[in-house]
Design an enzyme around this catalytic site. Structure first.
Site, short mmCIF file in Angstrom:
data_model
loop_
_atom_site.label_atom_id
_atom_site.label_comp_id
_atom_site.label_asym_id
_atom_site.label_seq_id
_atom_site.Cartn_x
_atom_site.Cartn_y
_atom_site.Cartn_z
N CYS A 142 0.82 -1.22 0.00
CA CYS A 142 0.00 0.00 0.00
C CYS A 142 0.86 1.27 0.00
CB CYS A 142 -0.97 -0.03 1.18
SG CYS A 142 -2.27 1.22 1.06
N LYS A 163 -12.62 7.43 -4.11
CA LYS A 163 -11.89 6.38 -3.41
C LYS A 163 -12.21 5.01 -4.01
CE LYS A 163 -11.35 4.55 1.32
NZ LYS A 163 -11.84 4.68 2.72
N SER A 192 -8.48 -0.31 -0.87
CA SER A 192 -8.89 0.87 -0.11
C SER A 192 -7.83 1.94 -0.29
CB SER A 192 -9.06 0.52 1.37
OG SER A 192 -9.40 1.68 2.12
N HIS A 233 -4.64 -4.91 -0.54
CA HIS A 233 -4.59 -5.44 0.83
C HIS A 233 -5.09 -6.88 0.93
CE1 HIS A 233 -3.50 -1.69 2.82
NE2 HIS A 233 -4.32 -1.08 2.01
N GLU A 235 -3.84 -8.92 2.83
CA GLU A 235 -3.66 -9.30 4.24
C GLU A 235 -4.88 -8.99 5.10
OE1 GLU A 235 -2.72 -4.93 4.50
OE2 GLU A 235 -2.47 -6.53 3.03
N ARG A 247 -16.20 3.69 10.36
CA ARG A 247 -15.50 4.88 10.85
C ARG A 247 -15.80 6.10 9.99
NH1 ARG A 247 -11.11 1.27 11.51
NH2 ARG A 247 -10.17 2.05 9.57
#
Length: 303
Positions: A142, A163, A192, A233, A235, A247
């Site tokens: 990232c 995004k 993301s 990502h 992971e 959030r």
């Protein structure tokens, strides 16, 4: 074979509850093989969650691995106590004289800041240069990947209009490289990020391995530099994108639910994990290739 992590690290209980064999210090000392030395430079705010995610993948490989948790020296964490960091992490200054078979540099939630304006950028430059001499193979993730592409190759990034957020199908561009051995043709991968890579600035020495023409580049390799750059990502756990979405909503941001995460697009339902097998495969391939090619004598790395 198991992964070796600090005996009291909170991630141990999580991994053991999932059936992963975690080796304690006493048992590791009796193993008559050289374990692989893997370092994790954790730049994420939630250190415990991130270290668990990577340990889960590294520990599922059939080789004994010593995982060293590393943090930047010139940075005070707002989300992790200093006692926790002192107990389980070593600073960059403490490991700069060591050598590692593999090293991972994670993302960081600072993609809106120009690289040179990041407070610990000078230390990051030292660390990135150090991986060329003291690490057999490095995986940049990232923001870590963006930073390394900028530093080593002058690759330009730019801010996207919206995004990229969700779980998207990607194309395997080069299935013959060892890192992608056994991958499906179009794996689902969590994404993301607000930034993308300007393809026109990519040098010829970089090979694109995984791509999505709509969402952006995913994985590149610098064979000469013994490094791969993973911009997304794999992971992540089941809740990573969902928690980020929640959030954003609580912060009053106009963020749409992550694509292809919730069953029937319903954010009130538990997310579905559609990438777990590919995450394990990528890291098993990475560990296996390191094991096959790294010098037996650790001190010979970089020669």
């Amino acid at each position: 074979m198991p992964i070796r992590i600090p005996d009291d690290l909170p991630a141990r209980k999580t991994l053991e509850s999932e059936g992963l064999y975690v080796m304690d210090s006493a048992r590791a000392a009796r193993q008559d093989i050289r374990p692989l030395e893997i370092g994790l430079l954790n730049l994420m705010p939630n250190k415990e969650r991130t270290e668990t995610q990577f340990a889960r993948l590294i520990g599922a490989t059939p080789l004994q691995v010593n995982l060293s948790l590393v943090r930047v020296t010139d940075h005070k964490s707002k989300n992790t106590s200093e006692d926790y960091l002192n107990s389980f992490y070593r600073t960059w200054e403490e490991v700069r004289g060591l050598k590692f078979d593999g090293f991972i540099i994670t993302g960081a939630p600072i993609a809106h800041i120009p690289f040179e304006e990041v407070r610990y950028w000078p230390e990051m430059v030292e660390i990135m240069n150090w991986t060329r001499t003291n690490v057999h193979h490095t995986m940049f993730i990232c923001w870590g990947a963006q930073a390394a592409l900028h530093h080593f190759h002058n690759v330009r990034r730019y801010r996207m209009d919206h995004k990229a957020f969700g779980v998207f199908r990607h194309d395997i561009v080069n299935p013959r490289v060892p890192w992608l051995r056994g991958m499906s043709d179009r794996p689902m991968i969590p994404v993301s990020r607000y930034n993308d890579i300007d393809r026109t600035t990519l040098p010829e020495r970089l090979d694109v391995l995984i791509d999505n023409q709509d969402i952006g580049l995913c994985m590149l390799e610098d064979r000469a530099g013994h490094a791969v750059f993973f911009l997304n990502h794999l992971e992540y756990d089941n809740r990573s994108l969902a928690d980020e979405y929640e959030r954003d909503v609580k912060a009053g941001l106009d963020t749409a639910p992550p694509v292809n995460l919730f069953p029937n697009g319903d954010p009130t339902r538990e997310p579905e994990n559609r990438w777990r097998s590919h995450a394990h495969l990528l890291f098993q391939n990475w560990i296996n290739e390191i094991y096959q090619t790294t010098p037996y004598e650790l001190e010979k790395i970089g020669e």
